[in-house]
Scaffold this motif. Structure first.
Motif, PDB file in Angstrom:
ATOM      1  N   ALA A  16      11.283   3.644 -23.287  1.00  0.00           N
ATOM      2  CA  ALA A  16      12.418   2.767 -23.785  1.00  0.00           C
ATOM      3  C   ALA A  16      12.421   1.437 -23.486  1.00  0.00           C
ATOM      4  O   ALA A  16      12.942   0.427 -24.271  1.00  0.00           O
ATOM      5  CB  ALA A  16      13.638   3.457 -23.195  1.00  0.00           C
ATOM      6  N   PHE A  17      11.583   1.026 -22.283  1.00  0.00           N
ATOM      7  CA  PHE A  17      11.357  -0.319 -22.170  1.00  0.00           C
ATOM      8  C   PHE A  17      10.688  -1.192 -23.178  1.00  0.00           C
ATOM      9  O   PHE A  17      10.980  -2.344 -23.416  1.00  0.00           O
ATOM     10  CB  PHE A  17      10.641  -0.428 -20.692  1.00  0.00           C
ATOM     11  N   LYS A  18       9.915  -0.381 -23.974  1.00  0.00           N
ATOM     12  CA  LYS A  18       9.140  -1.286 -25.179  1.00  0.00           C
ATOM     13  C   LYS A  18      10.420  -1.884 -25.980  1.00  0.00           C
ATOM     14  O   LYS A  18      10.606  -2.904 -26.529  1.00  0.00           O
ATOM     15  CB  LYS A  18       8.429  -0.336 -25.898  1.00  0.00           C
ATOM     16  N   ALA A  19      11.504  -1.111 -26.202  1.00  0.00           N
ATOM     17  CA  ALA A  19      12.452  -1.293 -27.363  1.00  0.00           C
ATOM     18  C   ALA A  19      13.453  -2.487 -26.746  1.00  0.00           C
ATOM     19  O   ALA A  19      13.661  -3.444 -27.335  1.00  0.00           O
ATOM     20  CB  ALA A  19      13.221  -0.221 -27.705  1.00  0.00           C
ATOM     21  N   LEU A  20      13.425  -2.165 -25.397  1.00  0.00           N
ATOM     22  CA  LEU A  20      14.329  -3.227 -24.735  1.00  0.00           C
ATOM     23  C   LEU A  20      13.931  -4.604 -24.610  1.00  0.00           C
ATOM     24  O   LEU A  20      14.431  -5.641 -24.704  1.00  0.00           O
ATOM     25  CB  LEU A  20      14.839  -2.648 -23.381  1.00  0.00           C
ATOM     26  N   ILE A  21      12.386  -4.522 -24.383  1.00  0.00           N
ATOM     27  CA  ILE A  21      11.889  -5.838 -24.082  1.00  0.00           C
ATOM     28  C   ILE A  21      11.668  -6.577 -25.549  1.00  0.00           C
ATOM     29  O   ILE A  21      12.000  -7.813 -25.607  1.00  0.00           O
ATOM     30  CB  ILE A  21      10.231  -5.523 -23.660  1.00  0.00           C
ATOM     31  N   ALA A  22      11.362  -5.995 -26.513  1.00  0.00           N
ATOM     32  CA  ALA A  22      11.393  -6.269 -27.892  1.00  0.00           C
ATOM     33  C   ALA A  22      12.665  -7.010 -28.301  1.00  0.00           C
ATOM     34  O   ALA A  22      12.740  -8.099 -28.970  1.00  0.00           O
ATOM     35  CB  ALA A  22      10.880  -5.423 -28.927  1.00  0.00           C
ATOM     36  N   TYR A  25      13.566 -10.274 -26.322  1.00  0.00           N
ATOM     37  CA  TYR A  25      12.731 -11.388 -27.010  1.00  0.00           C
ATOM     38  C   TYR A  25      13.337 -11.653 -28.408  1.00  0.00           C
ATOM     39  O   TYR A  25      13.297 -12.965 -28.709  1.00  0.00           O
ATOM     40  CB  TYR A  25      11.316 -11.136 -26.978  1.00  0.00           C
ATOM     41  N   SER A  26      13.829 -10.899 -29.084  1.00  0.00           N
ATOM     42  CA  SER A  26      14.275 -11.032 -30.554  1.00  0.00           C
ATOM     43  C   SER A  26      15.913 -11.511 -30.552  1.00  0.00           C
ATOM     44  O   SER A  26      16.424 -11.741 -31.535  1.00  0.00           O
ATOM     45  CB  SER A  26      14.098  -9.541 -31.266  1.00  0.00           C
ATOM     46  N   GLY A  27      16.585 -11.199 -29.422  1.00  0.00           N
ATOM     47  CA  GLY A  27      17.870 -11.507 -29.646  1.00  0.00           C
ATOM     48  C   GLY A  27      18.748 -10.307 -29.962  1.00  0.00           C
ATOM     49  O   GLY A  27      20.098 -10.652 -30.482  1.00  0.00           O
ATOM     50  N   ALA A  28      18.278  -9.096 -30.078  1.00  0.00           N
ATOM     51  CA  ALA A  28      18.944  -8.044 -30.643  1.00  0.00           C
ATOM     52  C   ALA A  28      20.096  -7.320 -29.567  1.00  0.00           C
ATOM     53  O   ALA A  28      19.687  -7.663 -28.471  1.00  0.00           O
ATOM     54  CB  ALA A  28      17.923  -6.752 -30.822  1.00  0.00           C
ATOM     55  N   LYS A  29      21.035  -7.042 -30.121  1.00  0.00           N
ATOM     56  CA  LYS A  29      22.273  -6.615 -28.905  1.00  0.00           C
ATOM     57  C   LYS A  29      21.960  -5.145 -28.727  1.00  0.00           C
ATOM     58  O   LYS A  29      22.474  -4.362 -29.893  1.00  0.00           O
ATOM     59  CB  LYS A  29      23.427  -7.163 -29.596  1.00  0.00           C
ATOM     60  N   VAL A  80      13.694  -3.603 -33.686  1.00  0.00           N
ATOM     61  CA  VAL A  80      14.473  -4.384 -33.257  1.00  0.00           C
ATOM     62  C   VAL A  80      13.713  -5.787 -33.090  1.00  0.00           C
ATOM     63  O   VAL A  80      14.605  -6.716 -32.525  1.00  0.00           O
ATOM     64  CB  VAL A  80      15.278  -4.114 -31.798  1.00  0.00           C
ATOM     65  N   SER A  81      12.568  -5.884 -33.482  1.00  0.00           N
ATOM     66  CA  SER A  81      11.621  -6.939 -33.171  1.00  0.00           C
ATOM     67  C   SER A  81      12.110  -7.916 -34.354  1.00  0.00           C
ATOM     68  O   SER A  81      12.861  -7.722 -35.441  1.00  0.00           O
ATOM     69  CB  SER A  81      10.266  -6.942 -33.326  1.00  0.00           C
ATOM     70  N   ASN A  82      11.709  -9.460 -34.084  1.00  0.00           N
ATOM     71  CA  ASN A  82      12.156 -10.459 -34.813  1.00  0.00           C
ATOM     72  C   ASN A  82      10.592 -10.626 -35.760  1.00  0.00           C
ATOM     73  O   ASN A  82       9.752 -10.068 -35.326  1.00  0.00           O
ATOM     74  CB  ASN A  82      12.586 -11.659 -34.346  1.00  0.00           C
ATOM     75  N   ASP A  83      10.486 -11.426 -36.715  1.00  0.00           N
ATOM     76  CA  ASP A  83       9.270 -11.740 -37.486  1.00  0.00           C
ATOM     77  C   ASP A  83       8.378 -12.049 -36.491  1.00  0.00           C
ATOM     78  O   ASP A  83       7.084 -12.063 -36.761  1.00  0.00           O
ATOM     79  CB  ASP A  83       9.510 -12.624 -38.415  1.00  0.00           C
TER      80      ASP A  83
END
Length: 131
Positions: A16-22, A25-29, A80-83
């Protein structure tokens, strides 16, 4: 626009840390549900309601505020990442996917045989390489 939603997992799930880190960095809430009463691993993820959203019942699993549902840590991290994190060109995106897959197939398995026993996640067994 940044993604927003809920990540279902269990406490300290390294995948889950992968998604939380992404997301960071991307500003996802991202709201994380990882413990009772909101999420109880082995119970909540086996309910009909959860399985309608995530048919295999695996976590981490992500439900967007818009209703989009996806499971598997790499897919969630990508979503959840940005471009900038996904890659601006097809070539860069392919290289990113290449290294993510390399890490999952060539780094995680041997590292797990060293790290997991020290964390008490599994017992070391020399005959089967740490399992």
């Amino acid at each position: 626009m940044a993604v927003a939603g809920t990540l279902y997992t269990y406490p300290e799930n390294w995948r889950a840390f992968k998604a939380l880190i992404a997301a960071q960095y991307s500003g996802a809430k991202i709201k994380v549900l990882s413990s009772p009463p909101h999420f109880h691993f082995g119970q909540t993820n086996k309910t009909p309601e959860f399985l309608r959203k995530f048919p295999v019942g695996k976590v981490p699993a992500f439900e967007g505020d818009d209703g989009f549902c996806v499971f598997e840590s790499n897919a969630i991290a990508y979503y959840v990442s940005n471009d900038e994190l996904r890659g601006a060109t097809k070539e860069t995106a392919a290289e990113i996917v290449q290294w993510v897959n390399f890490a999952d197939s060539d780094i995680v398995p041997p590292a797990s045989t060293w790290v997991f026993p020290t964390l008490g996640i599994m017992h070391y067994n020399k005959q089967v390489g740490g399992r």
